[in-house]
Design an enzyme around this catalytic site. Sequence first.
Site, short mmCIF file in Angstrom:
data_model
loop_
_atom_site.label_atom_id
_atom_site.label_comp_id
_atom_site.label_asym_id
_atom_site.label_seq_id
_atom_site.Cartn_x
_atom_site.Cartn_y
_atom_site.Cartn_z
N GLU A 186 0.81 -1.22 0.00
CA GLU A 186 0.00 0.00 0.00
C GLU A 186 0.85 1.27 0.00
OE1 GLU A 186 -3.75 -0.21 2.44
OE2 GLU A 186 -2.68 -1.90 3.32
N SER B 80 -6.57 -2.35 1.78
CA SER B 80 -6.95 -1.82 0.47
C SER B 80 -7.46 -2.89 -0.49
CB SER B 80 -5.76 -1.07 -0.17
OG SER B 80 -5.50 0.12 0.54
N TYR C 104 -9.84 3.17 -5.56
CA TYR C 104 -8.86 4.18 -5.94
C TYR C 104 -8.86 4.59 -7.42
CZ TYR C 104 -7.05 2.81 -1.39
OH TYR C 104 -6.93 2.54 -0.05
N ARG D 297 -11.60 3.02 11.14
CA ARG D 297 -12.77 2.80 10.29
C ARG D 297 -13.17 1.33 10.36
NH1 ARG D 297 -11.14 2.98 4.90
NH2 ARG D 297 -12.07 0.92 4.59
N ASP E 200 -15.54 -1.66 8.75
CA ASP E 200 -16.29 -2.06 7.55
C ASP E 200 -17.26 -3.18 7.90
OD1 ASP E 200 -14.79 -0.24 6.13
OD2 ASP E 200 -13.36 -1.73 5.40
N GLU F 230 -13.95 -5.95 8.89
CA GLU F 230 -12.61 -5.63 9.37
C GLU F 230 -12.56 -4.22 9.93
OE1 GLU F 230 -9.64 -4.49 6.10
OE2 GLU F 230 -11.01 -5.84 5.04
N ASN G 116 -9.90 -0.85 10.04
CA ASN G 116 -8.70 -0.17 9.54
C ASN G 116 -8.24 0.81 10.60
OD1 ASN G 116 -8.60 -0.85 6.38
ND2 ASN G 116 -10.72 -0.63 7.04
N GLY H 248 -7.17 5.48 4.91
CA GLY H 248 -6.64 6.40 3.91
C GLY H 248 -7.05 7.84 4.16
#
Length: 307
Positions: free
Chosen positions: A20, A148, A213, A252, A254, A267, A269, A273
């Site tokens: 990443e 990602s 992205y 964050r 998900d 998951e 994070n 990002g």
Amino acid sequence: MIDPARFGRVAVLYGGRSAERAISLESGEAVLAALERLGVDAVGIDVGADLVERLRAVRPARVFIALHGPGGEDGTVQGTLEWLGLPYTGSGVLGSALAMDKARAKLAWRGAGLPTPPFEWLDSGADWAAVLDRLGGAVMVKPVREGSSIGMARADTPAALAAAYREAVRYGPVIAEQWVQGAEYTVAILGERVLPVIGLETARGFYDYEAKYLRSDTRYLCPSGLSAQREAELAELALAAFRVLDCRGWGRVDAMLDAAGAFQLLEVNTVPGMTSHSLVPMAARAAGLDFDQLVLAILATTLEGTP
């Protein structure tokens, strides 16, 4: 607004050596630019093997971690900063390590009674047909310690599962998670505050690296489209998932809404990002915080306990 001088010199760590790296460079540059606009004495460090020497040369008072993936989100750099006695943004060693390991995060959630799709570890000797049968016929193959959506793929035949495993294992240990057919959501957390939920829609099979992205047709729904009651339910679940993994500062979570109408945790994070496509800045905007205010709020979490 906090006096920028109170932070002292801030080192922004970004880049690194994970898969990443490119996204981390974008995140770090955006954070560094925001700190400079805010009048904070900030310096960027593209992290390599000489990190300790560079930190000693820069002599920061605290660190903003913008590293994604292994080396940045897995407790490694956090342990280095603990050893050096430097306050830093985000989760500590334990929270970072647990959240980075998708399988162990799921085991912790199961132990706490939180919902997450069934999964199995994969290896080269797996009976691919039997794995699919036990997990309902379709799975998401995931590298355990990548972010990602790198190395992830859907599989619903033994041949597809074997191929997906061969691709994913390039990034380390691999799991197969029961496929969840339903809407996907992400929940940003800032301190003890849950930011507005974002719904995700993509023309891709799932919210993969390209959808995150590269695509311009990915849709981000904020308001999420959930009722107020259901959004409050998801926010409560996300905060519980965050705390079970000993996460802190910001992050964050998900999740997906399955066919039975139940939320399923995917998951966490711990260093999300901070690019133009990123979700935490989007949620912050919906809560009335612009990018610079968000960066300042994240950095301010390092002042806890500081006179």
